[in-house]
Design a protein around this motif. Structure first.
Motif, PDB file in Angstrom:
ATOM      1  N   ALA A 354      17.925  10.672   4.936  1.00 27.67           N
ATOM      2  CA  ALA A 354      17.490  11.911   5.384  1.00 27.67           C
ATOM      3  C   ALA A 354      17.040  12.683   4.231  1.00 27.67           C
ATOM      4  CB  ALA A 354      18.807  12.484   6.044  1.00 27.67           C
ATOM      5  N   TYR A 355      17.540  12.779   3.028  1.00 30.44           N
ATOM      6  CA  TYR A 355      17.001  13.566   1.993  1.00 30.44           C
ATOM      7  C   TYR A 355      15.400  13.035   1.665  1.00 30.44           C
ATOM      8  CZ  TYR A 355      20.429  16.616  -0.492  1.00 30.44           C
ATOM      9  OH  TYR A 355      21.157  17.658  -0.982  1.00 30.44           O
ATOM     10  N   ALA A 356      15.238  11.654   1.551  1.00 33.59           N
ATOM     11  CA  ALA A 356      13.999  11.190   1.214  1.00 33.59           C
ATOM     12  C   ALA A 356      12.990  11.820   2.151  1.00 33.59           C
ATOM     13  CB  ALA A 356      14.128   9.846   0.967  1.00 33.59           C
ATOM     14  N   SER A 357      13.309  11.447   3.314  1.00 33.99           N
ATOM     15  CA  SER A 357      12.301  12.027   4.477  1.00 33.99           C
ATOM     16  C   SER A 357      12.051  13.320   4.514  1.00 33.99           C
ATOM     17  CB  SER A 357      12.559  11.392   5.775  1.00 33.99           C
ATOM     18  OG  SER A 357      13.773  12.179   6.162  1.00 33.99           O
ATOM     19  N   PHE A 358      13.113  14.372   4.099  1.00 38.49           N
ATOM     20  CA  PHE A 358      12.690  15.625   3.870  1.00 38.49           C
ATOM     21  C   PHE A 358      12.088  15.919   2.961  1.00 38.49           C
ATOM     22  CE2 PHE A 358      14.070  20.173   2.788  1.00 38.49           C
ATOM     23  CZ  PHE A 358      13.778  20.763   4.195  1.00 38.49           C
ATOM     24  N   MET A 359      12.397  15.590   1.624  1.00 33.39           N
ATOM     25  CA  MET A 359      11.709  15.799   0.454  1.00 33.39           C
ATOM     26  C   MET A 359      10.191  15.591   0.563  1.00 33.39           C
ATOM     27  SD  MET A 359      13.612  17.539  -1.532  1.00 33.39           S
ATOM     28  CE  MET A 359      12.579  17.535  -3.021  1.00 33.39           C
ATOM     29  N   PHE A 360       9.608  14.247   0.784  1.00 35.06           N
ATOM     30  CA  PHE A 360       8.711  13.822   0.966  1.00 35.06           C
ATOM     31  C   PHE A 360       7.709  13.488   2.035  1.00 35.06           C
ATOM     32  CE2 PHE A 360      11.152  12.643  -2.907  1.00 35.06           C
ATOM     33  CZ  PHE A 360      10.194  13.119  -3.915  1.00 35.06           C
ATOM     34  N   TRP A 362       5.884  13.771   5.638  1.00 30.13           N
ATOM     35  CA  TRP A 362       4.581  14.365   6.382  1.00 30.13           C
ATOM     36  C   TRP A 362       4.954  15.467   7.246  1.00 30.13           C
ATOM     37  CZ3 TRP A 362      -0.659  14.520   4.687  1.00 30.13           C
ATOM     38  CH2 TRP A 362      -1.419  14.889   5.631  1.00 30.13           C
ATOM     39  N   HIS A 363       4.355  16.674   7.153  1.00 30.26           N
ATOM     40  CA  HIS A 363       4.625  17.837   8.190  1.00 30.26           C
ATOM     41  C   HIS A 363       6.177  18.159   8.422  1.00 30.26           C
ATOM     42  CE1 HIS A 363       2.725  20.663  10.991  1.00 30.26           C
ATOM     43  NE2 HIS A 363       3.713  20.465  11.652  1.00 30.26           N
ATOM     44  N   VAL A 364       6.874  18.175   7.410  1.00 31.51           N
ATOM     45  CA  VAL A 364       8.251  18.451   7.531  1.00 31.51           C
ATOM     46  C   VAL A 364       8.430  19.580   8.168  1.00 31.51           C
ATOM     47  CG1 VAL A 364      10.579  18.292   6.370  1.00 31.51           C
ATOM     48  CG2 VAL A 364       8.966  16.621   5.967  1.00 31.51           C
ATOM     49  N   HIS A 365       9.414  19.949   8.963  1.00 29.67           N
ATOM     50  CA  HIS A 365       9.688  21.268   9.391  1.00 29.67           C
ATOM     51  C   HIS A 365      10.996  21.650   8.523  1.00 29.67           C
ATOM     52  CE1 HIS A 365       7.669  21.953  13.486  1.00 29.67           C
ATOM     53  NE2 HIS A 365       6.933  20.836  12.898  1.00 29.67           N
ATOM     54  N   GLU A 366      11.272  22.979   8.206  1.00 29.82           N
ATOM     55  CA  GLU A 366      12.469  23.384   7.496  1.00 29.82           C
ATOM     56  C   GLU A 366      13.587  23.107   8.539  1.00 29.82           C
ATOM     57  OE1 GLU A 366      10.954  26.345  10.638  1.00 29.82           O
ATOM     58  OE2 GLU A 366       9.987  25.615   8.876  1.00 29.82           O
ATOM     59  N   LYS A 367      13.644  22.893   9.618  1.00 34.62           N
ATOM     60  CA  LYS A 367      14.863  22.944  10.415  1.00 34.62           C
ATOM     61  C   LYS A 367      15.446  21.653  10.188  1.00 34.62           C
ATOM     62  CE  LYS A 367      12.308  23.970  14.042  1.00 34.62           C
ATOM     63  NZ  LYS A 367      11.148  24.326  13.683  1.00 34.62           N
ATOM     64  N   ALA A 368      14.656  20.766   9.855  1.00 32.61           N
ATOM     65  CA  ALA A 368      14.993  19.098   9.574  1.00 32.61           C
ATOM     66  C   ALA A 368      16.043  18.914   8.425  1.00 32.61           C
ATOM     67  CB  ALA A 368      13.796  18.335   9.031  1.00 32.61           C
ATOM     68  N   ILE A 369      16.498  20.051   7.724  1.00 32.39           N
ATOM     69  CA  ILE A 369      17.347  20.170   6.567  1.00 32.39           C
ATOM     70  C   ILE A 369      18.767  19.785   7.298  1.00 32.39           C
ATOM     71  CG2 ILE A 369      18.144  22.522   6.643  1.00 32.39           C
ATOM     72  CD1 ILE A 369      17.778  20.136   3.343  1.00 32.39           C
ATOM     73  N   ILE A 370      18.944  20.163   8.575  1.00 31.17           N
ATOM     74  CA  ILE A 370      20.151  19.947   9.226  1.00 31.17           C
ATOM     75  C   ILE A 370      20.675  18.511   9.436  1.00 31.17           C
ATOM     76  CG2 ILE A 370      21.219  20.446  11.798  1.00 31.17           C
ATOM     77  CD1 ILE A 370      19.603  22.759  12.121  1.00 31.17           C
ATOM     78  N   LEU A 371      19.396  17.559   9.673  1.00 30.09           N
ATOM     79  CA  LEU A 371      19.698  16.124   9.592  1.00 30.09           C
ATOM     80  C   LEU A 371      20.322  15.811   8.251  1.00 30.09           C
ATOM     81  CD1 LEU A 371      19.207  13.419  10.897  1.00 30.09           C
ATOM     82  CD2 LEU A 371      16.833  13.410  10.187  1.00 30.09           C
ATOM     83  N   VAL A 372      20.175  16.292   7.119  1.00 27.29           N
ATOM     84  CA  VAL A 372      20.974  16.087   5.800  1.00 27.29           C
ATOM     85  C   VAL A 372      22.356  16.439   5.707  1.00 27.29           C
ATOM     86  CG1 VAL A 372      20.766  16.231   3.421  1.00 27.29           C
ATOM     87  CG2 VAL A 372      18.752  16.221   4.665  1.00 27.29           C
ATOM     88  N   LEU A 373      22.351  17.920   6.197  1.00 29.71           N
ATOM     89  CA  LEU A 373      23.554  18.540   6.125  1.00 29.71           C
ATOM     90  C   LEU A 373      24.647  18.071   7.069  1.00 29.71           C
ATOM     91  CD1 LEU A 373      22.172  22.142   5.514  1.00 29.71           C
ATOM     92  CD2 LEU A 373      23.644  21.029   4.062  1.00 29.71           C
ATOM     93  N   VAL A 374      24.367  17.611   8.140  1.00 26.71           N
ATOM     94  CA  VAL A 374      25.489  17.167   9.021  1.00 26.71           C
ATOM     95  C   VAL A 374      26.125  15.972   8.503  1.00 26.71           C
ATOM     96  CG1 VAL A 374      26.117  16.565  11.304  1.00 26.71           C
ATOM     97  CG2 VAL A 374      24.662  18.420  11.006  1.00 26.71           C
ATOM     98  N   PRO A 375      25.720  14.931   8.234  1.00 28.31           N
ATOM     99  CA  PRO A 375      26.457  13.451   7.684  1.00 28.31           C
ATOM    100  C   PRO A 375      27.122  14.217   6.302  1.00 28.31           C
ATOM    101  CG  PRO A 375      23.850  13.346   7.729  1.00 28.31           C
ATOM    102  CD  PRO A 375      24.019  14.380   8.449  1.00 28.31           C
ATOM    103  N   LEU A 376      26.261  14.926   5.492  1.00 30.19           N
ATOM    104  CA  LEU A 376      27.086  15.243   4.260  1.00 30.19           C
ATOM    105  C   LEU A 376      28.178  16.039   4.731  1.00 30.19           C
ATOM    106  CD1 LEU A 376      26.993  15.442   1.227  1.00 30.19           C
ATOM    107  CD2 LEU A 376      25.406  17.256   1.460  1.00 30.19           C
ATOM    108  N   GLY A 377      28.255  16.917   5.552  1.00 30.27           N
ATOM    109  CA  GLY A 377      29.442  17.654   5.881  1.00 30.27           C
ATOM    110  C   GLY A 377      30.519  16.561   6.408  1.00 30.27           C
ATOM    111  N   LEU A 378      30.406  15.341   7.104  1.00 26.91           N
ATOM    112  CA  LEU A 378      31.211  14.445   7.267  1.00 26.91           C
ATOM    113  C   LEU A 378      31.943  13.934   6.034  1.00 26.91           C
ATOM    114  CD1 LEU A 378      29.516  12.393   9.977  1.00 26.91           C
ATOM    115  CD2 LEU A 378      30.863  14.586  10.107  1.00 26.91           C
ATOM    116  N   LEU A 379      31.186  13.647   4.969  1.00 25.70           N
ATOM    117  CA  LEU A 379      31.621  13.392   3.840  1.00 25.70           C
ATOM    118  C   LEU A 379      32.533  14.239   3.177  1.00 25.70           C
ATOM    119  CD1 LEU A 379      28.435  11.497   2.026  1.00 25.70           C
ATOM    120  CD2 LEU A 379      30.408  10.448   3.134  1.00 25.70           C
ATOM    121  N   VAL A 380      32.087  15.515   3.261  1.00 28.61           N
ATOM    122  CA  VAL A 380      32.995  16.676   2.752  1.00 28.61           C
ATOM    123  C   VAL A 380      34.213  16.429   3.209  1.00 28.61           C
ATOM    124  CG1 VAL A 380      33.171  19.069   2.639  1.00 28.61           C
ATOM    125  CG2 VAL A 380      31.190  18.008   1.930  1.00 28.61           C
TER     126      VAL A 380
END
Length: 500
Positions: A354-360, A362-380
């Motif tokens: 999810a990080y890789a797709s957000f960082m690099f 095409w035409h990424v929306h800022e809202k897509a950061i949630i796709l990284v934060l939710v599974p990371l929240g499960l690890l926390v």
């Protein structure tokens, strides 16, 4: 049934979200209202052809079916909501119905998080982490103000990850296939699912030397393939039968948008675009050193449609972003190729994809950061190391802060500031690793970075007029500053997960 703590959390969340009802809503509100009208008023064969509104249906068929189910209630609530010619309808009854539909559909996320809490042993850490995911500024800003259904969709993702953590790989894969047929943005994390299910579920070994059992492996591969094909057949089969798949795919993958969205998502391309802007300005003072085509400047902030062009740096074609994204997924592959692979490694790989797709991407929306934060929240939630908790703190503050420009009205200013501040203070003080709160785990540079969001808020939200004719500067500063935090945490987590 929900226990007392879950019911209390749900009550608090409901209260907060009810207070957000009067806030502004974006064009996404009319997007989803129009989709209710399309699915309620037209036969299935015309869903992906309807274009009376510019907000045409561009989600996969299972989400369209979800909209159809909602439209059944909408017709009873207020028939004007599903009138396909009633464009731009936003009466109080319509606002109430759509706000309420988001809250009800978010129960999927509540139940999925409850399952993760049980898997983690119902510890205080897991309960706090789950509560912070449910009440995160991401969902409050994007779903309950801006207007989307991310809580519902990410609830399905959390269910899939929870099934994997329980060792129910086939059910995890099936659930993810359903999710892909609801929203195709989740295809970015599909490589993690493919590698994990291939190694952890399909490959069966036997004996002391752990030789490959070809027969058992083939049966499992066939079982997994069958359920995935069945899900896609249910979703897309009717459109294949009607000969409409080309039109469906054209709607799902509109390759006419620029590299960056109108507001740059905080990723590598935001830094690239900002660097180009700075070089273009510098070329006015040193034209003999820097050659700039300033006629291209407007396109790098437009970004909603058309190609994003640069004044100094080379233009970036879609293929370059695709290649960069694949390369950036290498750490996820490293995690999934370790000899002793378990479901926690799988969740780590999902985070990295999810990080890789957000960082690099095409035409990424800022809202897509949630796709990284939710599974990371499960690890926390599952007893993280101090280092992982540090990276989570940096990413969550940077990622959620980057969403503030979505709420641009004056009446939302104190609201968004209060929500982000309260959530950040709770996260930094209540989440723990080795008995220490997150704030105590942070390095000095990380504390300074997080604190730096305060002067950034003053500059970009309270006194943006100081930039004069540089009207792009407030948004650019937000994108660039938060991109530094997102990039820092990506590099840190990739290094940490590959070492573990």
């Amino acid at each position: 049934m929900l226990d007392a703590s879950a019911l209390a959390l749900l009550a608090v969340g409901t209260g907060v979200k009810l207070l957000l009802w009067p806030a502004y809503h974006s064009t996404d509100f009319e997007v989803h209202r129009n989709w209710l009208a399309i699915t309620a008023s037209l036969p299935v064969g015309r869903w992906y052809y309807e274009d009376r509104s510019e907000w045409t249906l561009d989600y996969p068929p299972l989400f369209a079916a979800f909209e159809w189910v909602l439209s059944l209630s909408a017709r009873l609530w207020d028939p004007r909501i599903v009138d396909i010619d009633n464009l731009g309808y936003a009466a109080a009854s319509c606002v109430a119905f759509q706000r309420l539909s988001v809250m009800v559909s978010e129960l999927v996320l509540v139940m999925a998080l409850r399952r993760v809490v049980r898997i983690a042993g119902s510890t205080v850490q897991s309960r706090v982490a789950a509560a912070l995911v449910f009440l995160s500024p991401g969902f409050l800003f994007v779903d309950h103000v801006h207007f989307q259904y991310n809580g519902f969709l990410l609830g399905i993702l959390v269910y899939s990850l929870a099934f994997a953590l329980e060792g129910r790989d086939l059910l995890a894969g099936t659930t993810f296939a359903v999710l892909l047929c609801c929203k195709h943005i989740f295809m970015y994390i599909a490589p993690a699912y493919f590698l994990y299910l291939l190694r952890h579920y399909c490959v069966v070994t036997s004996g002391r030397r752990r030789r490959l059992d070809i027969g058992a492996s083939a049966l499992r591969l066939a079982a997994l393939g069958s359920v995935v094909v069945a899900v896609f057949a249910v979703a897309f089969g009717p459109f294949v039968a009607m000969g409409h798949m080309r039109q469906v795919l054209a709607r799902l993958f509109p390759f006419k948008r620029g590299l960056c969205h109108a507001f740059w998502a905080p990723n590598f391309w935001a830094l690239y675009t900002f660097t180009d802007r700075v070089l273009a300005i510098a070329s006015r003072f040193a034209p003999h050193l820097i050659t700039a085509d300033t006629s291209q400047l407007s396109s790098s902030t437009r970004g909603r449609v058309g190609d994003t062009r640069f004044a100094v740096l080379p233009d970036v074609p879609p293929l370059a972003t695709f290649a960069a994204t694949l390369v950036a997924m290498a750490p996820a592959c490293v995690v999934l190729m370790r000899r002793k692979l378990d479901a926690v490694h799988f969740v780590q790989a999902v985070v990295l994809c999810a990080y890789a797709s957000f960082m690099f991407g095409w035409h990424v929306h800022e809202k897509a950061i949630i796709l990284v934060l939710v599974p990371l929240g499960l690890l926390v939630a599952m007893s993280p190391s101090r280092y992982v908790l540090r990276m989570h703190a940096v990413l969550s503050v940077a990622g959620f802060y980057s969403l503030l420009p979505l709420l641009y009205g004056a009446q939302e200013l104190p609201l968004k500031a209060a929500i982000l501040l309260i959530w950040t203070l709770c996260s930094l003080s209540l989440l723990r690793a080795d008995g220490a709160p997150a704030w105590s785990c942070l390095a000095r540079i990380e504390r300074l970075y997080i604190a730096g969001h305060v002067p950034l808020f003053v500059l970009t939200e309270l006194v943006p007029g100081i930039f004069g004719r540089l009207q792009f500067m407030p948004l650019a500063l937000v994108s660039v500053y938060t991109a530094l935090g997102v990039g820092y945490s990506w590099f840190g987590l990739a290094r940490a997960f590959c070492r573990l």
